[in-house]
Write an enzyme that holds these catalytic residues in place. Structure first.
Site, short mmCIF file in Angstrom:
data_model
loop_
_atom_site.label_atom_id
_atom_site.label_comp_id
_atom_site.label_asym_id
_atom_site.label_seq_id
_atom_site.Cartn_x
_atom_site.Cartn_y
_atom_site.Cartn_z
N GLU A 37 -9.47 -10.99 -7.55
CA GLU A 37 -8.55 -9.86 -7.38
C GLU A 37 -7.37 -9.95 -8.35
O GLU A 37 -6.92 -8.94 -8.89
CB GLU A 37 -8.09 -9.80 -5.92
CG GLU A 37 -9.25 -9.45 -4.98
CD GLU A 37 -8.89 -9.43 -3.50
OE1 GLU A 37 -7.75 -9.80 -3.15
OE2 GLU A 37 -9.76 -9.04 -2.70
N ASN A 70 -2.14 0.30 6.63
CA ASN A 70 -1.65 -0.95 7.23
C ASN A 70 -0.74 -1.75 6.29
O ASN A 70 -0.61 -2.96 6.40
CB ASN A 70 -2.81 -1.79 7.77
CG ASN A 70 -3.75 -2.28 6.70
OD1 ASN A 70 -3.60 -1.93 5.53
ND2 ASN A 70 -4.72 -3.10 7.07
N ARG A 87 -1.88 -14.44 4.76
CA ARG A 87 -2.61 -13.79 5.86
C ARG A 87 -1.83 -13.90 7.17
O ARG A 87 -1.83 -12.97 7.98
CB ARG A 87 -4.01 -14.39 6.00
CG ARG A 87 -4.92 -13.96 4.85
CD ARG A 87 -6.29 -14.58 4.93
NE ARG A 87 -7.10 -14.02 6.00
CZ ARG A 87 -7.63 -12.80 5.96
NH1 ARG A 87 -7.44 -12.00 4.93
NH2 ARG A 87 -8.39 -12.38 6.96
N LYS A 101 0.82 -1.22 0.00
CA LYS A 101 0.00 0.00 0.00
C LYS A 101 0.85 1.28 0.00
O LYS A 101 2.06 1.24 0.25
CB LYS A 101 -0.94 -0.03 1.22
CG LYS A 101 -1.97 -1.16 1.16
CD LYS A 101 -3.01 -1.03 2.27
CE LYS A 101 -4.02 -2.16 2.20
NZ LYS A 101 -5.10 -1.98 3.23
N TYR A 146 -12.48 -2.26 -4.09
CA TYR A 146 -13.03 -2.34 -2.73
C TYR A 146 -14.57 -2.26 -2.71
O TYR A 146 -15.15 -1.93 -1.68
CB TYR A 146 -12.44 -1.23 -1.86
CG TYR A 146 -11.04 -1.53 -1.35
CD1 TYR A 146 -10.80 -2.64 -0.53
CD2 TYR A 146 -9.97 -0.70 -1.64
CE1 TYR A 146 -9.53 -2.92 -0.04
CE2 TYR A 146 -8.68 -0.98 -1.15
CZ TYR A 146 -8.48 -2.08 -0.35
OH TYR A 146 -7.23 -2.36 0.14
N HIS A 196 -2.33 -5.38 1.62
CA HIS A 196 -3.61 -6.05 1.47
C HIS A 196 -3.33 -7.47 1.03
O HIS A 196 -2.39 -7.71 0.28
CB HIS A 196 -4.47 -5.37 0.39
CG HIS A 196 -5.62 -6.24 -0.06
ND1 HIS A 196 -6.80 -6.31 0.63
CD2 HIS A 196 -5.73 -7.11 -1.08
CE1 HIS A 196 -7.60 -7.19 0.03
NE2 HIS A 196 -6.96 -7.68 -1.02
N PHE A 241 -15.85 3.75 6.38
CA PHE A 241 -14.47 4.12 6.03
C PHE A 241 -14.17 4.03 4.53
O PHE A 241 -13.05 4.27 4.10
CB PHE A 241 -13.47 3.26 6.82
CG PHE A 241 -13.61 1.76 6.63
CD1 PHE A 241 -13.08 1.14 5.52
CD2 PHE A 241 -14.27 0.99 7.58
CE1 PHE A 241 -13.19 -0.24 5.34
CE2 PHE A 241 -14.40 -0.40 7.41
CZ PHE A 241 -13.86 -1.00 6.29
N ARG A 249 2.51 -6.29 9.33
CA ARG A 249 1.78 -5.15 9.91
C ARG A 249 2.34 -4.75 11.27
O ARG A 249 2.38 -3.57 11.61
CB ARG A 249 0.29 -5.45 9.95
CG ARG A 249 -0.34 -5.35 8.55
CD ARG A 249 -1.67 -5.99 8.48
NE ARG A 249 -2.39 -5.71 7.23
CZ ARG A 249 -3.43 -6.42 6.82
NH1 ARG A 249 -3.88 -7.43 7.56
NH2 ARG A 249 -4.04 -6.12 5.69
N THR A 269 -5.46 -7.03 10.66
CA THR A 269 -5.76 -5.78 9.94
C THR A 269 -5.33 -4.56 10.74
O THR A 269 -4.71 -3.64 10.20
CB THR A 269 -7.29 -5.68 9.66
OG1 THR A 269 -7.68 -6.84 8.93
CG2 THR A 269 -7.63 -4.43 8.87
#
Ligand code: CMP
Length: 139
Positions: A127, A113, A86, A10, A50, A116, A58, A103, A92
Protein backbone atom coordinates in the site's frame (compact mmCIF):
# COMPACT_ATOMS: atom_id res chain seq x y z
CA UNK A 1 11.54 -2.54 16.12
CA UNK A 2 10.24 0.55 14.37
CA UNK A 3 8.16 -0.45 11.36
CA UNK A 4 5.88 1.32 8.91
CA UNK A 5 2.21 1.20 8.08
CA UNK A 6 -0.03 2.97 5.61
CA UNK A 7 -3.01 5.16 6.53
CA UNK A 8 -5.76 7.00 4.68
CA UNK A 9 -7.84 9.80 6.20
CA UNK A 10 -11.05 9.19 4.26
CA UNK A 11 -13.39 11.71 2.55
CA UNK A 12 -15.91 11.78 5.44
CA UNK A 13 -13.13 13.03 7.72
CA UNK A 14 -11.51 15.55 5.33
CA UNK A 15 -15.00 16.93 4.57
CA UNK A 16 -15.56 17.62 8.29
CA UNK A 17 -12.11 19.24 8.66
CA UNK A 18 -10.84 16.41 10.87
CA UNK A 19 -7.40 15.92 9.25
CA UNK A 20 -5.64 17.52 12.21
CA UNK A 21 -7.77 15.79 14.85
CA UNK A 22 -7.17 12.35 13.31
CA UNK A 23 -3.46 13.03 12.83
CA UNK A 24 -3.18 14.08 16.49
CA UNK A 25 -4.74 10.79 17.61
CA UNK A 26 -2.22 8.89 15.46
CA UNK A 27 0.69 10.89 16.91
CA UNK A 28 -0.61 10.55 20.47
CA UNK A 29 -0.69 6.77 19.90
CA UNK A 30 3.07 6.82 19.28
CA UNK A 31 3.06 6.94 15.50
CA UNK A 32 5.20 9.39 13.51
CA UNK A 33 3.90 10.81 10.20
CA UNK A 34 6.90 10.24 7.91
CA UNK A 35 5.00 11.01 4.69
CA UNK A 36 1.68 12.75 4.03
CA UNK A 37 -0.18 14.09 1.03
CA UNK A 38 -3.72 15.23 0.29
CA UNK A 39 -4.98 13.82 -3.00
CA UNK A 40 -8.16 13.32 -4.99
CA UNK A 41 -8.10 9.63 -5.90
CA UNK A 42 -9.15 8.65 -9.40
CA UNK A 43 -11.65 5.85 -9.88
CA UNK A 44 -8.90 3.65 -11.36
CA UNK A 45 -6.63 4.36 -8.38
CA UNK A 46 -9.38 3.49 -5.86
CA UNK A 47 -10.35 0.31 -7.74
CA UNK A 48 -6.70 -0.78 -7.83
CA UNK A 49 -6.15 0.00 -4.17
CA UNK A 50 -9.20 -2.02 -3.08
CA UNK A 51 -8.77 -4.78 -5.70
CA UNK A 52 -8.82 -7.47 -2.96
CA UNK A 53 -12.44 -6.47 -2.27
CA UNK A 54 -13.63 -6.44 -5.89
CA UNK A 55 -15.97 -9.42 -5.49
CA UNK A 56 -17.60 -7.96 -2.37
CA UNK A 57 -21.12 -6.53 -2.63
CA UNK A 58 -19.97 -3.19 -1.24
CA UNK A 59 -17.07 -2.71 -3.72
CA UNK A 60 -18.83 -0.25 -6.06
CA UNK A 61 -20.08 1.93 -3.22
CA UNK A 62 -16.70 1.79 -1.49
CA UNK A 63 -14.94 3.07 -4.62
CA UNK A 64 -17.55 5.84 -5.14
CA UNK A 65 -17.17 6.89 -1.50
CA UNK A 66 -13.36 6.96 -1.67
CA UNK A 67 -13.46 9.29 -4.70
CA UNK A 68 -16.25 11.50 -3.27
CA UNK A 69 -13.70 14.00 -1.93
CA UNK A 70 -10.06 14.43 -1.02
CA UNK A 71 -8.20 11.92 1.12
CA UNK A 72 -4.91 12.22 3.01
CA UNK A 73 -2.55 9.29 2.43
CA UNK A 74 0.14 8.85 5.05
CA UNK A 75 3.05 6.62 6.01
CA UNK A 76 3.26 6.06 9.76
CA UNK A 77 6.32 4.83 11.60
CA UNK A 78 6.57 3.42 15.11
CA UNK A 79 7.02 0.33 17.28
CA UNK A 80 4.75 -2.35 15.78
CA UNK A 81 3.21 0.29 13.54
CA UNK A 82 0.58 -1.96 11.92
CA UNK A 83 -0.86 -3.22 15.23
CA UNK A 84 -0.47 0.15 16.94
CA UNK A 85 -2.40 1.88 14.16
CA UNK A 86 -5.13 -0.78 14.10
CA UNK A 87 -5.58 -0.35 17.84
CA UNK A 88 -6.01 3.44 17.66
CA UNK A 89 -8.32 3.16 14.61
CA UNK A 90 -10.76 0.81 16.34
CA UNK A 91 -13.12 -1.71 14.74
CA UNK A 92 -14.14 -1.28 11.07
CA UNK A 93 -17.76 -0.79 12.14
CA UNK A 94 -17.92 2.23 14.49
CA UNK A 95 -20.75 0.49 16.38
CA UNK A 96 -18.13 -2.04 17.53
CA UNK A 97 -15.27 0.43 18.11
CA UNK A 98 -13.81 0.91 21.59
CA UNK A 99 -13.80 4.23 23.46
CA UNK A 100 -10.70 6.25 22.71
CA UNK A 101 -10.40 5.08 19.11
CA UNK A 102 -10.58 7.24 15.99
CA UNK A 103 -13.61 5.40 14.61
CA UNK A 104 -15.50 5.63 17.91
CA UNK A 105 -14.83 9.37 17.99
CA UNK A 106 -15.43 10.24 14.34
CA UNK A 107 -16.73 7.46 12.06
CA UNK A 108 -20.22 7.92 10.63
CA UNK A 109 -20.82 4.35 9.37
CA UNK A 110 -19.03 1.14 8.36
CA UNK A 111 -18.36 2.77 4.96
CA UNK A 112 -17.69 6.35 6.09
CA UNK A 113 -15.37 5.13 8.83
CA UNK A 114 -12.86 8.01 8.68
CA UNK A 115 -9.64 6.00 8.33
CA UNK A 116 -8.04 3.07 6.56
CA UNK A 117 -5.02 1.25 7.95
CA UNK A 118 -2.99 -1.67 6.59
CA UNK A 119 -3.92 -5.05 8.09
CA UNK A 120 -0.44 -6.64 7.84
CA UNK A 121 3.19 -5.65 7.31
CA UNK A 122 3.09 -7.29 3.90
CA UNK A 123 0.09 -5.22 2.82
CA UNK A 124 1.62 -2.10 4.39
CA UNK A 125 4.57 -2.40 1.99
CA UNK A 126 2.29 -2.89 -0.99
CA UNK A 127 0.00 0.00 0.00
CA UNK A 128 2.90 2.40 0.74
CA UNK A 129 4.41 1.59 -2.68
CA UNK A 130 1.03 2.21 -4.32
CA UNK A 131 1.03 5.89 -3.27
CA UNK A 132 4.60 6.90 -2.40
CA UNK A 133 8.08 6.91 -3.86
CA UNK A 134 10.81 6.11 -1.33
CA UNK A 135 12.21 9.68 -1.56
CA UNK A 136 8.83 11.10 -0.44
CA UNK A 137 9.21 9.27 2.89
CA UNK A 138 11.39 11.13 5.39
CA UNK A 139 11.88 9.42 8.72
P1 CMP B 1 -11.04 -0.29 4.95
O1 CMP B 1 -10.09 -0.61 6.05
O2 CMP B 1 -10.73 0.94 4.16
O3 CMP B 1 -11.10 -1.54 3.95
C1 CMP B 1 -12.26 -1.85 3.19
C2 CMP B 1 -13.40 -0.94 3.49
O4 CMP B 1 -14.65 -1.34 3.01
C3 CMP B 1 -13.58 -0.84 4.99
O5 CMP B 1 -12.50 -0.12 5.55
C4 CMP B 1 -14.97 -0.19 5.08
O6 CMP B 1 -14.91 1.22 5.14
C5 CMP B 1 -15.60 -0.55 3.73
N1 CMP B 1 -16.87 -1.26 3.89
C6 CMP B 1 -18.05 -0.84 3.43
N2 CMP B 1 -19.01 -1.72 3.71
C7 CMP B 1 -18.44 -2.73 4.37
C8 CMP B 1 -18.92 -3.96 4.93
N3 CMP B 1 -20.20 -4.31 4.88
N4 CMP B 1 -18.01 -4.76 5.55
C9 CMP B 1 -16.70 -4.42 5.61
N5 CMP B 1 -16.20 -3.27 5.10
C10 CMP B 1 -17.05 -2.44 4.48
Amino acid sequence: AATRTFSIIKPDATRRNLTGAVTKMLEDAGLRIVASKRIQMTKEQAEGFYAVHKERPFFGELVEFMISGPVVVQVLEGEDAVARNRKVMGATNPADADEGTIRKAYAESIEANSVHGSDSEENAKIEIDYFFKEDEIVG
